[in-house]
Design a protein around this motif. Sequence first.
Motif, short mmCIF file in Angstrom:
data_model
loop_
_atom_site.label_atom_id
_atom_site.label_comp_id
_atom_site.label_asym_id
_atom_site.label_seq_id
_atom_site.Cartn_x
_atom_site.Cartn_y
_atom_site.Cartn_z
N PHE A 55 1.03 -1.32 0.51
CA PHE A 55 -0.30 -0.13 0.28
C PHE A 55 0.58 1.22 -0.27
CE2 PHE A 55 -2.37 -3.69 1.82
CZ PHE A 55 -3.33 -3.39 1.13
N ASP A 56 0.35 2.26 -0.77
CA ASP A 56 1.41 3.36 -1.54
C ASP A 56 0.82 4.50 -0.60
OD1 ASP A 56 3.28 5.35 -2.21
OD2 ASP A 56 2.93 4.91 -3.84
N LEU A 57 0.61 5.05 -0.10
CA LEU A 57 -0.04 5.96 0.72
C LEU A 57 0.33 7.65 0.56
CD1 LEU A 57 -1.17 4.61 4.23
CD2 LEU A 57 -2.01 4.27 2.42
N ASP A 58 0.24 8.37 -0.81
CA ASP A 58 0.68 10.00 -0.79
C ASP A 58 -0.48 10.88 -0.89
OD1 ASP A 58 2.30 7.84 -2.18
OD2 ASP A 58 1.14 7.62 -3.90
N PRO A 59 0.25 11.73 0.23
CA PRO A 59 -0.69 12.61 0.94
C PRO A 59 -0.90 14.08 -0.62
CG PRO A 59 1.32 12.58 1.83
CD PRO A 59 1.33 11.33 1.25
N LEU B 15 4.16 6.87 3.25
CA LEU B 15 4.28 6.07 3.66
C LEU B 15 3.99 4.48 3.22
CD1 LEU B 15 2.12 6.69 7.49
CD2 LEU B 15 5.08 7.01 6.14
N HIS B 16 4.75 3.09 3.53
CA HIS B 16 4.80 2.08 2.58
C HIS B 16 4.38 1.68 3.71
CE1 HIS B 16 7.48 3.46 -1.00
NE2 HIS B 16 6.67 4.17 -1.22
N ILE B 17 3.03 0.47 3.32
CA ILE B 17 2.87 -0.72 4.26
C ILE B 17 2.47 -1.71 3.68
CG2 ILE B 17 0.94 -1.47 5.72
CD1 ILE B 17 0.13 1.74 5.82
MN LIG Z 1 4.44 6.76 -2.26
#
Ligand SMILES: [Mn+2]
Length: 692
Positions: free
Chosen positions: A501-505, A556-558
């Motif tokens: 999961f790549d969480l990009d603001p 963040l990366h999960i």
């Molecule tokens: Mn990213």
Amino acid sequence: MLHEYKRKRNFANKGKKAAFPKPFAPMLAKLVKTPFTKPDWIFEPKLDGIRALSYIQNGKANMLSRRGLNLNHRYPAINQELADMDERLILDGEIVALDAEGKPSFQLLQQHDELSATAAKKVQIIYYVFDILYYKDRDLRGLSLNDRQNVLRHVLSSGESVKVVESLNCDGKQAFQICLDKGLEGIVAKYAQGIYEPGRRSENWLKVKVTQSAEFIICGYNPGTGSRKSTFGSLLLGYYDNSGELIYAGNVGTGFNAQLLAKLKKLMKPLERKTSPFKEKVPNGRLVTWLTPELVAEIKYAEITQDKKLRVPVFMRLREDIDLHQTGPTPVVKAVPATVAQSIEEPKTDELIRTHLLDQSENVNLLVAGNSIKITNLDKILWPGNTKTGPLTKRDYLLYLLDMAPILLPHLKDRPITLIRYPSGLSGQRFFQKHWNQNRPSFVDTVEYYSEHNDTDEEYLICNNLSTLLWFGQMSSLELHTAHSRVNPEPDLNHPDFIVFDLDPYVYSGKEAKGAEPELNSKGFAKVKKVAFWLKEVLDQIGIKSYLKTSGRTGLHIYIPIVRNVEYERIRAVARILGEYLVSAHGADITVEWAVSKRTGKIFFDYNMNARGKTLACPYSPRSTAEACVSAPIEWSELSDIYPDDFTITNMFERIAEKGDLWSDILDNKNDLHVLLSSKKMNILNLVPKKT
DNA sequence: GAAAGAT
DNA sequence: ATCTTTCAACGCCGA
DNA sequence: TCGGCG
Ligand SMILES: [Mn+2]
Ligand SMILES: [Mn+2]
């Protein structure tokens, strides 16, 4: 300078009492590929000049080249100094010209040969003696090298033009490294118990060269164009094989300056003839001006190709001291002697690499696990850094990679990699690189698989060793992105180890140029933390252990480690369902929208990275941020208190020393998606409203 | 940054 | 030898 | 199918 040798008991009477021998051929060394370390072996620098045996008696010295050419008049100063020793001696050594830095240069030696007597005096010519074969009335050739060197060191001490070669007082690998650094040709390893074997290419002397070179005969030339129109374009090279047949070895077209071009042209003129000297047919022979094979040249080359041609040949110099029938590629001994296999220690090679990286020089050749890696521009600034760190250079980066390698390499192992390269530093041009279709260093692993993009199989780079890692660093690969599946072990690249999961603001700071991606800002990072905790909440409910790291840029990366029994497409679908579920619960803060404009103010939940051929910054990869932030594994309990720029290439190693690698066990804690999908635990996801 | 090509 | 030029990813999304 | 996207 000559000394009386007094310790008769031990050595002086040890050799065989014999008459002064007639001239003989020097003992030669076999070529081996890799340097080695072994007790009872002595390592000397390989000097690049003219090999000469000196026969000294009755106040006269006779210096003879390998081919028996008399060198007395060419090097009168040396000859005089040898003659002045006024003793019965036979010495073996190399005549060398030293450049301004004291480095042996055969080009200088060659120039010297053509200078007038007065001009020649300005060039420093030294005879480096490494062996003694006759002393007073004794033939020493039957003595061990150890004994001969003892005699040599007692009898001779270094004078004006005649000097004694110092053995390198270290193991073979260090010796080789020293030679690489000093720009020497390589090293010669000599077995301390070995006798002198005149004219033999012996196993007891082994040379390890930085590059290979050998002598070839100039057999013709191709016409030149442009500035080379009046001379020649390339030379056709040949050599005599064991049966005496002249074999074509390819063409050499580089390594000449204007002076050399003219000189060669002049030398070739009287040798011109109508017919090819080769029995075999030479490709594109129409335009060739053929020559009677007489001129011998030393040619440097990378290797001999399958069809026995030189690869990347470079003209070095003419060699009048080499016999026509002594030409051809130097055979490479397959392996070092069997006894070497039990080589003792592999001590602190990392420390050796470190010292060379810390050396003030801008360019070095690193010796890593037997591989020579050319490192350039060590002081080039790759990241601007901050006021505390100052500019971060390639030297800093390579030291980071060296320190981190034990932790980093396991995360890279067997995974196709994407390099984000910035050859001119962070402010310069950037490009992605997955392949290296030129000649690849032998230590680099690759995997071949079908590329939909190109509709053929392509070779993809993999980083499985320190050599490759440092090579990537040399090429200014500021980011290392890895695939989520591995080549090994089974099953294959279609079965990933992780759901990612790549969480990009997409919370803008307001300072961005229009159309630019959002910059790192505290609001955005606060929000992405919140989203990450929501995601963790769901995963915890299902009973899935997840791993967290900063991306190193803004998000963040999960990762969820999974058993490799599900293909990417299924994984992506599962990731998407999770994303859509979170959107349904927290629609104000999370989005899965593809259009950038619809993401504003939210966290982009990027499930789409779950695909073969897609890569994400690997754990501990630096990123293209001014301060060289790294993608840093963190504990969930730390998340509330951290900010991406807490972790950079300047402090990550300290953190590791304290906390270890928080992701080291990621492959040991796998979730079985098959089991999870069929269990009630996933029911929570059924809350997702069906899209129409 | 590396390799190939031009001069 | 020195300078110049060229090249260096890719798979999914949604319209 | 193609431009957008990371
Ligand atoms: Mn990213
Ligand atoms: Mn993303």
